[in-house]
Design an enzyme around this catalytic site. Structure first.
Site, PDB file in Angstrom:
ATOM      1  CD  GLU A 157      -0.541   2.899   0.138  1.00 44.51           C
ATOM      2  OE1 GLU A 157      -0.123   3.750   0.943  1.00 44.51           O
ATOM      3  OE2 GLU A 157      -0.072   1.755   0.079  1.00 44.51           O
TER       4      GLU A 157
ATOM      5  CG  HIS B 100      -2.887   2.301   2.948  1.00 46.94           C
ATOM      6  ND1 HIS B 100      -2.832   1.086   2.314  1.00 46.94           N
ATOM      7  CD2 HIS B 100      -1.724   2.427   3.622  1.00 46.94           C
ATOM      8  CE1 HIS B 100      -1.674   0.500   2.599  1.00 46.94           C
ATOM      9  NE2 HIS B 100      -0.987   1.304   3.387  1.00 46.94           N
TER      10      HIS B 100
HETATM   11  O1  TA6 Z   1       1.746   2.332   2.374  1.00 46.43           O
HETATM   12  C1  TA6 Z   1       2.650   1.266   2.431  1.00 46.43           C
HETATM   13  C2  TA6 Z   1       2.856   0.902   3.879  1.00 46.43           C
HETATM   14  O2  TA6 Z   1       3.307   2.026   4.566  1.00 46.43           O
HETATM   15  C3  TA6 Z   1       3.848  -0.274   3.988  1.00 46.43           C
HETATM   16  O3  TA6 Z   1       5.137   0.135   4.324  1.00 46.43           O
HETATM   17  C4  TA6 Z   1       3.172  -1.203   4.989  1.00 46.43           C
HETATM   18  O4  TA6 Z   1       3.624  -1.083   6.249  1.00 46.43           O
HETATM   19  C5  TA6 Z   1       1.708  -0.867   4.788  1.00 46.43           C
HETATM   20  O5  TA6 Z   1       1.617   0.496   4.469  1.00 46.43           O
HETATM   21  C6  TA6 Z   1       0.693  -1.283   5.855  1.00 46.43           C
HETATM   22  O6  TA6 Z   1       0.796  -0.503   6.993  1.00 46.43           O
HETATM   23  P1  TA6 Z   1      -0.166  -0.775   8.242  1.00 46.43           P
HETATM   24  O7  TA6 Z   1       0.230   0.210   9.290  1.00 46.43           O
HETATM   25  O8  TA6 Z   1      -1.567  -0.571   7.775  1.00 46.43           O
HETATM   26  O9  TA6 Z   1       0.069  -2.213   8.650  1.00 46.43           O
END
Ligand code: TA6
Length: 294
Positions: free
Chosen positions: A264, A163
């Site tokens: 990501e 991520h």
């Molecule tokens: O990868 C995108 C995502 O899944 C978004 O939908 C958003 O929720 C973000 O990641 C952050 O997620 P987190 O659980 O780290 O707050």
């Protein structure tokens, strides 16, 4: 951490909140901190400037939304019959990983491998025996290789991702090149599917898209530089920025939502199904180029 590096090296030390990490240094690539908490590559301070975003706030979970959190064994809230059975983006980012090795490779790059193995706690959440080995290699660029092995006797379905929070001078003008023509599903539109038409995507408002079929090569241009990003092994690439008004929700300092975009490499909708004893591998490689004028 030293400000200049004349030889490559990888040393165990302490980082954010006094937690153990490996510090990778390279004369051309700068320095990176690879943390045992979550197996997270948290900072990469390249001579041309920080490549990764990390909030200036230190009073909250500063690392949660910065650096490169690891997603495993579920993406987001999950999809299909098991959706919602695990924490968002899985449990790997909340576990303490083990430093397996650190040093330099034959090419003179700094490298370290961290691992996470199944425990009684992870088996309660998810009934599989596994080991993840995550290797960071810092030369002129940075490569992260994620290797997942199934140590059980039954097939192991999982999703995974890196991520990555890239620091940009302003997300409202930064351009992502290389997505045009790909199908994508939009989380902001109940996962409706469309085709990307933009030669260069600008995430200038809330953006949360999963591109189908991971492109091997992307470029991220901002006012300061161009990043070359290569993904291998993952089925998708996700582009995310939470947009205006989101700073408090994600523990950012005011206005910090403009300072990053997440790109990501991930396998999102169709899990990898790994046979007993088999190993899967995914990789993200990032290099820094001079900026082109936006
Ligand atoms: O990868 C995108 C995502 O899944 C978004 O939908 C958003 O929720 C973000 O990641 C952050 O997620 P987190 O659980 O780290 O707050």
């Amino acid at each position: 951490m030293p400000q200049s590096h004349t030889i490559a090296g990888a040393d165990v030390g302490t980082g954010l909140a006094g937690r153990p990490c490996v510090r990778l240094t390279h004369p051309a690539g700068g320095a990176a901190e690879f943390h045992a908490h979550g197996g997270q590559l948290l900072t990469w301070r390249h001579p041309a400037g920080d490549v990764l975003f990390l909030s200036a706030r230190t009073d909250a979970h500063q690392e949660r939304h910065g650096g490169i959190p690891v997603i495993f064994p579920q993406f987001g809230k999950g999809f299909g019959p098991t959706a919602g059975s695990l924490p968002q983006h899985g449990f790997a980012r909340d576990q303490e990983w083990v430093v397996r090795s650190q040093g330099t490779d034959d090419a003179g790059r700094a490298t370290a491998t961290l691992s996470l193995e199944s425990t009684a706690e992870t088996r309660r959440l998810w009934p599989h025996d596994f080991i993840i080995e995550l290797t960071a290699t810092l030369g002129e660029g940075l490569t992260l290789t994620m290797q997942v092995s199934n140590r059980g006797t039954a097939p192991m379905p999982f999703s995974a991702g890196l991520h990555t929070y890239y620091r940009v001078s302003d997300v409202r003008t930064a351009q992502i090149e290389g997505l045009q023509g790909l199908r994508f599903r939009d989380n902001l539109k109940d996962w409706a599917e469309s085709t990307e038409t933009a030669p260069e995507l600008i995430a200038d408002g809330e953006t949360d898209r999963v591109y189908l079929g991971s492109p091997l090569r992307l470029r991220l241009h901002d006012a300061a530089r161009c990043l070359r990003i290569e993904n291998h092994g993952f089925a998708n690439v996700v582009v995310w920025n939470p947009g205006p008004g989101s700073d408090a929700k994600y523990d950012f300092a005011p206005g910090e939502w403009t300072q990053f975009v997440c790109i990501e490499p991930a396998t999102v909708f169709n899990p990898v199904v790994l046979a007993a004893g088999a190993t899967w591998r995914g990789e993200q490689a990032v290099a820094v180029d001079a900026a082109r004028v936006l």
